[in-house]
Design a protein around this motif. Structure first.
Motif, mmCIF file in Angstrom:
data_model
loop_
_atom_site.group_PDB
_atom_site.id
_atom_site.type_symbol
_atom_site.label_atom_id
_atom_site.label_comp_id
_atom_site.label_asym_id
_atom_site.label_seq_id
_atom_site.Cartn_x
_atom_site.Cartn_y
_atom_site.Cartn_z
ATOM 1 N N MET A 148 35.494 27.801 -14.671
ATOM 2 C CA MET A 148 34.117 28.181 -14.906
ATOM 3 C C MET A 148 33.227 27.003 -14.524
ATOM 4 S SD MET A 148 32.513 30.041 -18.262
ATOM 5 C CE MET A 148 32.620 28.763 -19.456
ATOM 6 N N CYS A 154 29.916 26.663 -15.224
ATOM 7 C CA CYS A 154 28.678 26.500 -15.989
ATOM 8 C C CYS A 154 28.676 25.232 -16.838
ATOM 9 C CB CYS A 154 28.403 27.722 -16.845
ATOM 10 S SG CYS A 154 29.660 28.119 -18.030
ATOM 11 N N ALA A 182 26.382 32.500 -19.876
ATOM 12 C CA ALA A 182 27.791 32.725 -19.590
ATOM 13 C C ALA A 182 28.411 33.646 -20.636
ATOM 14 C CB ALA A 182 28.545 31.399 -19.540
ATOM 15 N N LEU A 227 30.192 37.271 -20.026
ATOM 16 C CA LEU A 227 31.570 37.565 -20.455
ATOM 17 C C LEU A 227 31.640 38.781 -21.368
ATOM 18 C CD1 LEU A 227 32.952 33.972 -20.993
ATOM 19 C CD2 LEU A 227 33.328 35.513 -19.054
ATOM 20 N N PHE A 267 30.096 31.364 -12.389
ATOM 21 C CA PHE A 267 31.547 31.602 -12.379
ATOM 22 C C PHE A 267 32.209 31.481 -11.013
ATOM 23 C CE2 PHE A 267 30.176 33.509 -16.315
ATOM 24 C CZ PHE A 267 31.146 33.048 -17.189
ATOM 25 N N GLU A 304 37.273 34.507 -11.270
ATOM 26 C CA GLU A 304 36.957 33.509 -12.300
ATOM 27 C C GLU A 304 36.352 34.172 -13.541
ATOM 28 O OE1 GLU A 304 35.060 29.830 -11.126
ATOM 29 O OE2 GLU A 304 35.915 30.040 -9.126
ATOM 30 N N VAL A 305 35.579 35.226 -13.335
ATOM 31 C CA VAL A 305 35.058 35.981 -14.479
ATOM 32 C C VAL A 305 36.219 36.590 -15.246
ATOM 33 C CG1 VAL A 305 33.661 37.966 -15.214
ATOM 34 C CG2 VAL A 305 32.817 36.456 -13.408
ATOM 35 N N ALA A 350 38.049 34.004 -17.270
ATOM 36 C CA ALA A 350 37.269 33.602 -18.444
ATOM 37 C C ALA A 350 37.284 34.678 -19.515
ATOM 38 C CB ALA A 350 35.836 33.271 -18.033
#
Length: 67
Positions: free
Chosen positions: A1, A3, A11, A15, A50, A55-56, A59
């Protein structure tokens, strides 16, 4: 991530939204654009925080494991 600390509220919103959409539509049918729209932000902002849809997903999975 990607951020930073100041991006944490955005973020988190991404999510929460991504988890809800993935549960409803499945990972492959959920797009960054869907997540962005539901999160009320631009797709560019989601990518900035992200980097990619994968990547999302990572996470979201990490968030679920932390519960």
């Amino acid at each position: 991530m990607r951020c930073q600390k100041q991006d944490a509220p955005q973020a988190e919103r991404i999510l929460i939204t991504a988890e809800r959409l993935i549960r409803r539509n499945g990972f492959h049918k959920t797009t960054i654009a869907d997540v962005a729209t539901e999160s009320r932000m631009s797709p560019a902002n989601v990518h900035r925080l992200f980097g990619s849809k994968d990547e999302v997903r990572q996470a979201v999975c990490a968030r679920l494991l932390d519960r």
